[in-house]
Enzyme design. Structure first.
Site, PDB file in Angstrom:
ATOM      1  N   GLU A 215      -0.077   1.744   9.196  1.00 12.53           N
ATOM      2  CA  GLU A 215      -1.344   2.123   9.811  1.00 12.53           C
ATOM      3  C   GLU A 215      -1.048   2.539  11.248  1.00 12.53           C
ATOM      4  OE1 GLU A 215      -4.413   1.436   8.127  1.00 12.53           O
ATOM      5  OE2 GLU A 215      -3.778  -0.012   6.611  1.00 12.53           O
TER       6      GLU A 215
ATOM      7  N   GLU B 117      -6.286  -5.762   4.487  1.00  9.11           N
ATOM      8  CA  GLU B 117      -6.727  -4.432   4.068  1.00  9.11           C
ATOM      9  C   GLU B 117      -7.659  -4.530   2.863  1.00  9.11           C
ATOM     10  OE1 GLU B 117      -3.540  -1.452   3.447  1.00  9.11           O
ATOM     11  OE2 GLU B 117      -4.813  -0.755   1.792  1.00  9.11           O
TER      12      GLU B 117
ATOM     13  N   TYR C 150      -9.296   0.496  -4.991  1.00 12.04           N
ATOM     14  CA  TYR C 150      -8.689  -0.793  -4.637  1.00 12.04           C
ATOM     15  C   TYR C 150      -8.212  -1.575  -5.857  1.00 12.04           C
ATOM     16  CZ  TYR C 150      -8.757  -0.348   0.296  1.00 12.04           C
ATOM     17  OH  TYR C 150      -8.448   0.055   1.564  1.00 12.04           O
TER      18      TYR C 150
ATOM     19  N   THR D 110      -4.052   4.944   7.472  1.00  6.97           N
ATOM     20  CA  THR D 110      -3.047   4.587   6.478  1.00  6.97           C
ATOM     21  C   THR D 110      -2.099   5.751   6.202  1.00  6.97           C
ATOM     22  OG1 THR D 110      -4.613   3.106   5.439  1.00  6.97           O
ATOM     23  CG2 THR D 110      -2.765   3.837   4.097  1.00  6.97           C
TER      24      THR D 110
ATOM     25  N   CYS E  83      -3.859   7.187  -1.684  1.00  5.65           N
ATOM     26  CA  CYS E  83      -5.164   7.259  -2.346  1.00  5.65           C
ATOM     27  C   CYS E  83      -6.223   7.905  -1.474  1.00  5.65           C
ATOM     28  CB  CYS E  83      -5.629   5.864  -2.745  1.00  5.65           C
ATOM     29  SG  CYS E  83      -4.472   5.046  -3.837  1.00  5.65           S
TER      30      CYS E  83
ATOM     31  N   HIS F 276     -13.215   5.595  -3.345  1.00  2.00           N
ATOM     32  CA  HIS F 276     -12.168   4.828  -2.689  1.00  2.00           C
ATOM     33  C   HIS F 276     -12.309   3.321  -2.921  1.00  2.00           C
ATOM     34  CE1 HIS F 276      -8.670   4.758  -0.288  1.00  2.00           C
ATOM     35  NE2 HIS F 276      -9.197   4.126   0.739  1.00  2.00           N
TER      36      HIS F 276
ATOM     37  N   CYS G 297      -5.653  -0.848  -7.053  1.00  2.00           N
ATOM     38  CA  CYS G 297      -4.229  -0.965  -6.698  1.00  2.00           C
ATOM     39  C   CYS G 297      -3.859  -2.411  -6.409  1.00  2.00           C
ATOM     40  CB  CYS G 297      -3.896  -0.091  -5.497  1.00  2.00           C
ATOM     41  SG  CYS G 297      -4.710  -0.633  -3.974  1.00  2.00           S
TER      42      CYS G 297
ATOM     43  N   CYS H 100       0.849  -1.189   0.000  1.00  2.00           N
ATOM     44  CA  CYS H 100       0.000   0.000   0.000  1.00  2.00           C
ATOM     45  C   CYS H 100       0.880   1.232   0.000  1.00  2.00           C
ATOM     46  CB  CYS H 100      -0.889  -0.023   1.246  1.00  2.00           C
ATOM     47  SG  CYS H 100      -1.830   1.479   1.478  1.00  2.00           S
TER      48      CYS H 100
END
Lengths: 503, 503, 503, 503
Positions: free
Chosen positions: C255, C444, C294, C189, C102, C290, C296, C98
């Site tokens: 996190e 996540e 994901y 995050t 974002c 959002h 990603c 991550c």
């Protein structure tokens, strides 16, 4: 005097001259190493349960004529096999990890029939040697490790075709006292926690592989044996202060690479030597027992379901319909595994030597579900647990006077729930889905006793398509096309035979 | 004289004065109706198998003291339950459809214990009446239909709360000879092919529902009974010339709506009347037996796998790796169902009346997999079969002198394969995935013996979260939060008890 | 002068007076902490990519009139949203974790329209403030953290109903300079790696929750902010010598729990204050952006597939059919996620403020697949990798002169494969399925941007059953039962509108 | 004068001298045959929608310079491809079946670029011929059938290696007017309902297969063409009285075997002849378009979801949580298919001839999900529907004065629900999961445009493992083992190129 309790067992491991390496250094006393100890604790439970639940975890052996730990017992009927499964589930519930003693149990049982049948053909006396060995270990109540998986090197070549002959364990010398073997066995479950190791070939052998057709027993601290400890996810948390972040501080599994450098096995502990054509029989019978032994994972599944139910409760959402539905699904999957395991055990048949062998097809089905369902059960547990399972601060932060009160204030859940208890359950879920015991609950479920493809190959061998094609052709009215089935499986014969009390 | 063979059974159905409606008209003689006959043929197999495979499909009954058809036998040990499953699989293999006789078997077995326990509480003599009834039907070798599912009307209301009281079967009158009942039972498997019907309530009843707490037996041709035949996919193909397009021309299932208009049941055939608090027990025991009876679908699965393997062979691709892998997957899923079924039967326990009841949790697991896996097995069979399974021309086109030669020329597969045989197998796959027996293999697998949610509710009741939460808390080191489990299930007690030969 | 490169970014983080706690102690300089640094490296890549792949990762902003990092860009057309997805996939490929930027991007975009619509109703000037803020951060090229998730306490109660009002962030004071807020935001995050944090409410608010309807920005090192670092599986491996055992030594996620104690936000950085009825709009638009972000994870999926293919190659089995088939399945699942993400972006529409919003239904579908498929991809990667993935000895053992040569001898694979390279790939698979980046790739994926049930609720809201029921009734010939659909979704209007270039 | 409406289209089919066989006899007028007519009605909808939703279902063609039916339009940009998908979904919603016109659309589009590239290499003038053909059919507004699938015979042999050369369509003669072809095309969708058929090769050809490298167009009623109609599940219900039991009485699909006996194609309708090396290009581009065209099944999915929601409503259980959850799951799966389809269309690129081609990888992903999800959606619909879906009596029984009132009494559901309406919805669910349109919704979803394995092969070709292995090796720190990827796919180049408006 035999080992009686978990505590005595732990004592029995002390002071051996083992060559164990971990983090590049030799370990002085494995029993006292904080990263190793949890795996020893798990084995210790196999002793205590034999005292606490005698009927479940011990049995009358006709070999030594006494009540012995079930892990050392030769199955004298189908019920013995069923009870193995039940004990395995219970120990999974009590430890939440791999208790490492099934390989030995399954090795002894598969050797019972194989040695008998070798003797029958070759006039050898392996079976009697094995019985003597079993009597001895029953008397002493030892832990037996079974070592099968060779490193294998280039997987497109057989043992005798490797560039380095040591990539499969083989006899390198012999004399009138015994045999000397070299090679290695990879990811050996609980080897360091055992008293004796039984070495076995890992696959079907050809005539060229005669030196590799070796089965025998040696003490764990025999000369020439080196152990290199395998790392597990989050293993060093066991070496931190506190017991929360480890998730399951008391128990873990153990895998090590075992390297053998001319290790001696005396003749009376040799149970196969050169009879290469029996290697396949041994491997198949061992995996038949062992794939069904993965019923143990339903015990871990029970813990996982319990953890998920607990965290749902702590979060204040135990009655929410999608949560409850996920717990039902987890249970359904877990019991599907269990059902296949005990069905395999119940549908056992007697071999020539007198030992019972569980049903092979159903053993494959059991293990194959084990390579799938724990991952889904784990996924659902993470779903129920929420994101905190991977973002919790450390135990030290909870204990710190600066951050502790802040965490206590902000990580509170439903009223009346202790933040530390909530944290502990979250850490347990982390432990079983990502951490140390995820190794046992997930990856070992995938690869232990053979990877998924190994089961599919065995299912393919037994699926009796000839028989089934005739069923279809009969109903479809197909003409002049009946096939004489030439199956190499007796699965349906076993299914439809009436009296499962006889062979 | 008792019915001995399938042929005698078929004769025994003739000449009854049944009121059966189909396509808006009363059927003269169901036995000779081409759309009904295949369902009768399937039941006939249950007679022949008792002769051909005596140990599998018959048993010594301690009630009548003779060897009886297993469908009429009361389970005297766990092995009897296991053998029910094995017989069910075999009959599924032989017919490729629902052979309709399990409901009666499971109804008799669940009434055995329920009547015993009603008598125990109320001092009634239902149990003896039942034994007399069983003795009679064993002597005559009759087919017994069990009728449970009421139409239910508005599902948010109970029996006595419906606007129309007839939406659940209930007693409308009684006299010194017996009871008179009205109402209906929906989608009754094999009812027209039975000799007697046992009527049972379909759900838990309250005190207000006393009139609905009625169990009793009446002959299929009793006065006041009307049957309206249920349509099945492709049902009229049975009425066409030829036997190819039907796919499985000989066998099919049967479901009808049974309407009862003041049907008389004499007192000696009444097995419950007013004891509403036992309705739930009866329903739960019946579904416990019956959900496990869905092991029959593994027999259909064997046919499906055989058909897929045959068509792969005819297409010339039996060794292609993805084809073989799909056959393995189909087998794995099919055996997962089987395993759960026989595990449930093996893990049986004895009830007060002496009858054995299989494990309830595992019965749910078995049936729940049945609501999933046959759909996937069917999907994979269609995958292997190819598009022809839904685009084949009609049998008449194959027989026509104009189009026949063209079809023979163009629908040829691998050399040496007869086009008609290839067509027959494709039609069988169509039959089981879209056609007449898809009703039995798919939709009945979903809804028979209770829809998926019914199993989930039962799993939820038995999943013993309290027990499992304590397992998790113990390993996580949770403090001061042990829960006293208050489970309403004895599942784990059954799992871990040692001697499964006793209650 | 703006930050230009990853290196400059890392420098920009030094010397801030952050209160970060880890293992119970305050961290002196997070940039130099070996456990924190990998997460900073991941963010640094978001700078370098803007230089290396300018069109992909930067854009002309009409706000500052210059080319800016795409993470700071407001989407001016559907293509901008698509390019966000493509950049996300690329960064996932480059970091395997991550990259944490974002949330800020999605927060800025959702605030663009929400502030505009608040102003429209209330005559406030939040939108201009936001534009000024955006211009500033674009000029400086800052990292923006978006903070949404409150600890929530008792989930059955709303913000103002909690026993402790701080369980949701709220305004505790205000003066002519600005607002003061207290509370906490859980598992934030990349917060420590940001320059500014935007605080936002986490759920729909009622009139009683006015104080909780607060949106604003403050610097990461503002007074009153405390960070407590979240532990990750295997996190301390980053603190060990060597770079092998970490699996992916360079990159990780981050996190932390952020605690706010009367943190000051000046008026010009306040973007909502009291307009509680807009909280739901903000949350829904943010999650709409959002959940699609994901995508990603498909970049991580590409790495996972590459790792599995590499290990198959090293093991000498890259052509084996079941291995290849598993790689195909992994790819299919990965691209299914990607497809849903970019479909959502392409099917965007323009909001009143001029910003584009991607399709909500398809964003839910994208994220919902993300809660499932990475787990299956990871499972298949472990399947291909073999058991060594969890039993490899430590890097130190490989480096040791005693054990190193033994490991090199016995862990050899196919000829020509370097044992260290094989080990590195195995450790990467461990890293992504059990270790540090399993947090990002699995858990996540489950919980980030909302747990699975959150997506199901949104799908339920938009599934337009009324519309679909009418389709079915039309075809079934249902009479007099047309329903006037009263859907709260415009999904099908969006699907069937012709020109997706206009609103 | 061009065909304008569905009604005119139906008229245009009358009076042709077609040789259509069904049930062994030649059909006089297919338009009036009750079993064929529903498939004609479905095509007629493709005309009416072009009038009713002009922007969705028609387009300005630069070839004929006029607004044409979208099924005859050559895609001039990505948006045209997206709109194809949207039109397909809408038509699926309106007909609940296969409307049979996509094959022609996809054939024309793939020929546009292929003829261009053949001409480029060989100096032929196929492209201009094709444009002239397209202009003509646009002017007349004809239905074009595309015929690709040969019977194939022995699948282990190529076209020129078959014992019977006719098992693949091939040129048997030629003269100065044109070419003569023989052979057959299996399960041809909507062929009898077309005006012209375009014949194409079905697989990659070698030099020996030159005669098989033939593409051309001929009228459906050309001399030498014979059609043998394919049976569908429950097809004869269309020939019964009433409209209920058919489930979807108005619409169905159509597949027939087309046999060609020296069928003449004039030179100006020949678009490939002998250029065997372009067969693969044509097939791959056609399947690329066509696999994405299976987005139509989401329209059927919408109907299925609507039917399930309707029956839940009629049964009185629309709010029950597990029912609602199943509807969400059905929607999620359905939209996952849709997303992959439109993502493929959006991510299109321009070919040399000017036509746009959608993304190949995502087209495979779309179709591959189509081979899975409709089966699960159908399974869930049956779950929600209940057992009545396969046990309902016939429409005649409902209409009969004897049984009608009984059925009305006993099959009542929630108050206010008309029994006939409830029956109609149940019959629709039967129609789409077992009956006539299950052929289109399930089996055609499996095999149309290529069976699952065909997609897996294409995914395997494009998964670019070399690229991905390098990603993994980079992160793992693998040394000296960078691979130069030699991929035969440009997938990631397409993913990461910035401006998807250019080639």
């Amino acid at each position: 005097m035999p080992i009686r309790t978990g505590e005595e067992y732990i004592q029995s491991l002390r002071g051996r001259n083992l060559k164990v390496y971990l983090f590049g250094e030799q370990v002085k006393e494995p029993v006292d190493h904080p990263m190793i100890r949890p795996s020893i604790n798990a084995v210790a439970e196999t002793y205590d349960i034999a005292n606490n639940e005698e009927e479940l975890a011990s049995a009358e052996s006709s070999i030594s004529g006494q009540r012995v730990n079930r892990f050392l017992h030769i199955a004298e009927n189908a019920q013995d096999l069923v009870l193995q499964n039940k004990m395995q589930r219970k120990l999974g519930q009590l430890t939440g990890t791999c208790f490492q003693r099934c390989v030995g149990m399954d090795a002894l049982n598969s050797l019972h029939s194989t040695t008998y049948e070798i003797d029958e053909k070759h006039g050898t006396n392996y079976h009697q040697r094995l019985l003597d060995f079993i009597k001895m270990i029953q008397n002493e109540n030892y832990v037996i490790g079974g070592a099968m998986t060779d490193p294998k090197g280039d997987r497109s070549r057989g043992p005798s075709e490797q560039i380095d002959p040591d990539l499969f364990v083989h006899a390198v010398d012999k004399d009138d006292k015994g045999v000397y073997i070299s090679g290695a066995k990879a990811h050996q479950t609980g080897c360091i926690n055992s008293h004796w190791i039984i070495i076995m070939p890992t696959l079907r052998l050809t005539e060229n592989d005669k030196d590799y057709a070796i089965v025998g027993a040696f003490p764990v601290d025999a000369q020439g044996v080196t152990y290199i400890y395998g790392r597990q996810s989050c293993d060093t948390r066991s070496m931190e202060e506190g017991d929360i972040d480890a998730g399951n501080a008391k128990y873990s599994g153990q895998e090590a690479l075992v390297i053998l450098d001319k290790v001696f096995i005396p003749w009376d502990k040799v149970f196969m030597y050169g009879e290469y054509e029996f290697a396949a029989m041994l491997v198949e019978r061992f995996t038949c027992y062992h794939r069904r032994s993965y019923v143990c994972k339903t015990g871990l599944g029970d813990v996982m379901i319990g953890a998920a139910a607990s965290i749902a409760d702590y979060n204040g959402v135990p009655k929410v319909s999608h949560i409850k539905d996920k717990l039902v699904e987890m249970t359904h999957l877990n019991e599907s595994i269990y059902a296949a395991g005990i069905a395999s055990s119940y549908q056992a048949h007697k071999l020539k030597s007198g030992v019972y062998l569980n049903d092979d097809m159903l053993a494959q089905v059991c293990k194959h579900n084990v390579t799938r369902f724990p991952y889904e059960i784990g996924r659902l547990a993470q779903d129920i647990a929420g994101g905190l399972v991977v973002t919790l601060p450390s135990e030290k932060d909870f204990k710190s006077t600066e951050t502790g009160p802040l965490l206590k204030k902000y990580l509170t859940g439903r009223k009346g729930v202790d933040v530390e208890n909530r944290t502990r359950i979250l850490r347990l879920i982390e432990n079983m889905t990502l951490g140390r015991n995820a190794v046992g609950y997930l990856t070992e479920s995938m690869h232990g006793a053979g990877s998924p493809q190994a089961q599919r190959i065995q299912i393919a061998r037994q699926m009796q398509l000839g028989y089934k094609k005739n069923l279809a052709k009969n109903l479809a009215g197909v003409k002049d096309d009946y096939e004489e089935p030439t199956e190499n499986s007796e699965y349906f014969k076993r299914v439809f035979k009436i009296n499962d009390k006889e062979q």
